[in-house]
Design a protein around this motif. Structure first.
Motif, PDB file in Angstrom:
ATOM      1  N   SER A 208      94.075  67.403  -0.773  1.00 30.83           N
ATOM      2  CA  SER A 208      94.187  67.489  -2.229  1.00 30.83           C
ATOM      3  C   SER A 208      94.873  68.773  -2.666  1.00 30.83           C
ATOM      4  N   LEU A 209      94.780  69.822  -1.846  1.00 32.83           N
ATOM      5  CA  LEU A 209      95.483  71.060  -2.160  1.00 32.83           C
ATOM      6  C   LEU A 209      96.989  70.851  -2.142  1.00 32.83           C
TER       7      LEU A 209
ATOM      8  N   PHE B  83     101.277  71.368 -11.546  1.00 32.22           N
ATOM      9  CA  PHE B  83     101.093  71.664 -12.973  1.00 32.22           C
ATOM     10  C   PHE B  83     101.873  70.686 -13.848  1.00 32.22           C
ATOM     11  N   GLU B  84     102.235  69.551 -13.251  1.00 25.57           N
ATOM     12  CA  GLU B  84     103.022  68.572 -13.988  1.00 25.57           C
ATOM     13  C   GLU B  84     102.278  68.044 -15.211  1.00 25.57           C
TER      14      GLU B  84
ATOM     15  N   ALA C 206      91.085  67.120 -18.622  1.00 24.23           N
ATOM     16  CA  ALA C 206      90.869  68.483 -18.137  1.00 24.23           C
ATOM     17  C   ALA C 206      91.946  69.431 -18.645  1.00 24.23           C
ATOM     18  N   VAL C 207      93.197  68.967 -18.707  1.00 21.32           N
ATOM     19  CA  VAL C 207      94.286  69.805 -19.233  1.00 21.32           C
ATOM     20  C   VAL C 207      94.012  70.194 -20.678  1.00 21.32           C
ATOM     21  N   LEU C 208      93.667  69.203 -21.500  1.00 22.55           N
ATOM     22  CA  LEU C 208      93.343  69.504 -22.892  1.00 22.55           C
ATOM     23  C   LEU C 208      92.128  70.423 -22.985  1.00 22.55           C
TER      24      LEU C 208
ATOM     25  N   VAL D  60      94.912  70.162 -12.357  1.00 18.80           N
ATOM     26  CA  VAL D  60      96.140  70.253 -11.548  1.00 18.80           C
ATOM     27  C   VAL D  60      96.192  69.178 -10.474  1.00 18.80           C
ATOM     28  N   GLN D  61      95.325  68.169 -10.575  1.00 16.27           N
ATOM     29  CA  GLN D  61      95.327  67.042  -9.657  1.00 16.27           C
ATOM     30  C   GLN D  61      95.811  65.784 -10.383  1.00 16.27           C
ATOM     31  N   PRO D  62      96.687  64.977  -9.763  1.00 14.01           N
ATOM     32  CA  PRO D  62      97.132  63.733 -10.409  1.00 14.01           C
ATOM     33  C   PRO D  62      95.973  62.766 -10.641  1.00 14.01           C
TER      34      PRO D  62
END
Length: 591
Positions: free
Chosen positions: A365-366, A371-372, A563-565, A354-356
């Motif tokens: 960073s928070l 969730f883009e 990380a998303v995958l 959830v971090q760019p």
């Protein structure tokens, strides 16, 4: 009804033809099973051995007409070989030193003692099996990177350390051993817990009555009885660590630390110059020989475990030891392991997704949390193709492995009384892939299907075929164990009622094996979705799967997308396992 010679003459040929038809169906199936298993297992290994003795300078092994031992000479005389062997030895010993004692302790606590929340802890210990090794390595990089790792940042702040690195460095042999050791715990726990569960507690009770405490009883009684199971687990997991690629491939790449599995990969994916298939083949053959020797010892140990059997009949009464004041520290230890091995890595994986761009957790960073990436990832056609390929691969591999495993098991179990030796040959060859590291199978399949006129090289089917070969050993052993509990009279009754062998197999045998088949399907599907080394050796841009895409994204610096995958793959694996558990539970309740 009067039975006349004419009547017999009319019916005997029909019955004889029916018997011949049934026997021929079995014979054809047995012959095809023998040929298929031999082809899948032996042909790639023979091609690997062939490639290891061919001159491969500027050409593939089968393009050379020169037979030579120069590949082995190059391996044995190279200045890089000794460090690779030492790294492999250290990595194997270090991983086992962390993973096995922890698994033994957890198995003893959860199976032999009455600590609180045993069922919950036992289930949570198995959660890391849903997280691929590659993703575990990524999560621990975010935690223990010497500069930006969360644990290192917290420790530097808490201890008042100067500088912007340390105290831990995940890019080292110690870091590789730590992550791999944690990865071994769930599987080792499953293997060892069954033996603890089956041991007769009366032996420990007699030790306690003789005045020995819990520690003395465990060291003097429990562990000696468990020696065959522990030695078998040790040998088995030595092979597992030697063949491991994901963790040493990711962590060792940055530190330029190579072990045997990664040396084989980089020999065929050279960063500079042409691939050296001869060197890779020689290394693969050495790994294969070591694995065969270890698995032979594993088979020898497990074949004679009955000498240490302690369950003798009605006197067996399962009972847990009371730890008294040690119950709370034992529970804290289990919870701490779950926090370190389960919660911390998965939370870091979620945070990274959830971090760019990756940054340690902080107020700044928070604020960037979004969730883009979960929406944007679906806009890439390559990602959609990878997810589709992964699901197709898992389904095809699972079905093919189950069908072949059931046939292997039936012929091994039902033909065991025959003296032709073919059943024993089938059992031996079907177990052989357990001794072959995944990356070696991938290398062998390259040689076979580039050379042979079978149009599957560069397609998804070659990966499925390689995985079917790799998972055949586990699957056939699981179905064989289940089939041995099914008496042959049930199948004989079906055939006496007029059912053909194929119908009996489909309508009688397979339903009785349904629990084992479901377990095999889930195990193979989850492992096929997570497998990296074979897929990495055999894929191309059109046959990319999720594991190889995560690897490529990480290598290209796309940390958040990887990380998303990873989260999606972990969720899919967990969903599959939960669905299988629900299906099994419903089936048990209805039976």
């Amino acid at each position: 009804m009067n039975v006349t010679p004419v009547t017999l003459a009319k019916h005997v040929p029909l019955r004889r033809w029916s018997v011949v038809r049934k026997l021929s169906a079995r014979s054809v199936a047995f012959g095809l099973t023998l040929i298929t298993v031999s082809y899948l297992v032996l042909v790639p290994l023979l091609m690997l051995l062939y490639a290891s003795v061919k001159s491969t300078e500027d050409k593939l092994p089968f393009e050379s007409t020169v037979t030579t031992l120069s590949n082995y000479a190059a391996v044995l005389t190279s200045s890089s070989t000794l460090p690779i062997f030492l790294n492999t030895l250290f990595f194997t010993a270090g991983s086992l030193a962390i993973g096995l004692p922890l698994a033994i302790l957890l198995a003893w606590l959860l199976e032999r003692t009455a600590i609180p929340a045993r069922a919950w802890i036992a289930n949570l210990i198995l959660v890391p099996m849903t997280i691929p090794s590659l993703l575990s390595a990524i999560a621990w990089i975010q935690l223990l990177d010497p500069r930006i790792g969360l644990v290192n940042i917290v420790l530097r702040s808490a201890l008042g350390m100067t500088g912007d690195t340390g105290p831990f460095d995940i890019y080292s042999l110690y870091g590789m051993c730590f992550v791999q050791g944690l990865r071994l715990v769930p599987s080792a726990y499953l293997m060892i817990a069954a033996s603890f569960r089956a041991m007769d507690p009366s032996l420990e009770e007699q030790s306690a009555m003789a005045g020995r405490g819990v520690a003395q009883t465990t060291l003097r009684v429990t562990l000696p009885i468990m020696r065959p199971a522990l030695l078998a687990a040790l040998i088995y997991f030595i092979v597992v660590v030697i063949e491991s690629f994901d963790i040493p491939g990711l962590l060792g790449f940055t530190a330029r630390i190579r072990v045997l599995s990664t040396a084989i990969y980089w020999a065929t994916h050279s960063e500079v110059g042409l691939p050296d298939y001869g060197l890779a083949s020689a290394l693969g053959t050495i790994v294969l020989a070591a694995a065969l020797l270890l698995m032979w010892n594993y088979q020898r140990l497990t074949a004679h475990q009955e000498r240490f059997a302690t369950i003798t009949g009605k006197g067996y009464r399962p009972r847990q030891l009371r730890l008294g004041v040690w119950a709370v520290p034992a529970t804290v230890l289990c919870v701490f392991y779950i926090f370190v091995a389960v919660l911390l890595p998965f939370v870091m994986l979620l945070w990274t997704s959830v971090q760019p761009f990756y940054a340690p957790p902080s107020a700044e960073s928070l604020g960037r949390m979004s969730f883009e990436s979960y929406y944007k990832i679906w806009q890439e056609s390559s990602v959609v193709r990878a997810l589709w390929n992964t699901m197709v691969l898992a389904l095809v591999t699972s079905i093919a492995t189950i069908l072949l495993a059931v046939l292997v098991s039936w012929f091994v179990v039902r033909r065991r009384k025959q003296t032709d030796g073919l059943a024993h040959y089938l059992a031996t060859v079907s177990f052989l892939p357990q001794c072959v590291p995944s990356i070696v199978i991938g290398l062998a399949f390259i040689f076979v299907y580039v050379r042979f006129p079978v149009p599957i090289y560069g397609t998804l089917w070659i990966i499925a075929l390689a995985m079917t070969t790799r998972y055949l050993a586990f699957s056939s052993r699981t179905t064989t164990s289940a089939l041995m509990q099914v008496h042959g009279e049930l199948e004989e009754a079906s055939q006496m009622a007029g059912a053909r062998w194929t119908r009996t197999l489909r309508r009688v045998t397979m339903p009785l094996l349904a629990p084992a088949i479901i377990n095999v399907f889930l195990w193979v599907a989850v492992h096929a979705m997570q497998e990296l080394s074979m897929a990495l050796m055999l894929y191309n841009p059109d046959t990319v799967v999720v594991s190889t895409m995560i690897w490529s994204m990480w290598q290209n610096g796309r940390t958040a997308d990887a990380a998303v995958l990873g989260v999606l793959l972990t969720g899919l694996s967990a969903l599959l396992l939960v669905g299988g558990h629900v299906l099994s539970s419903r089936r048990d309740s209805n039976s």
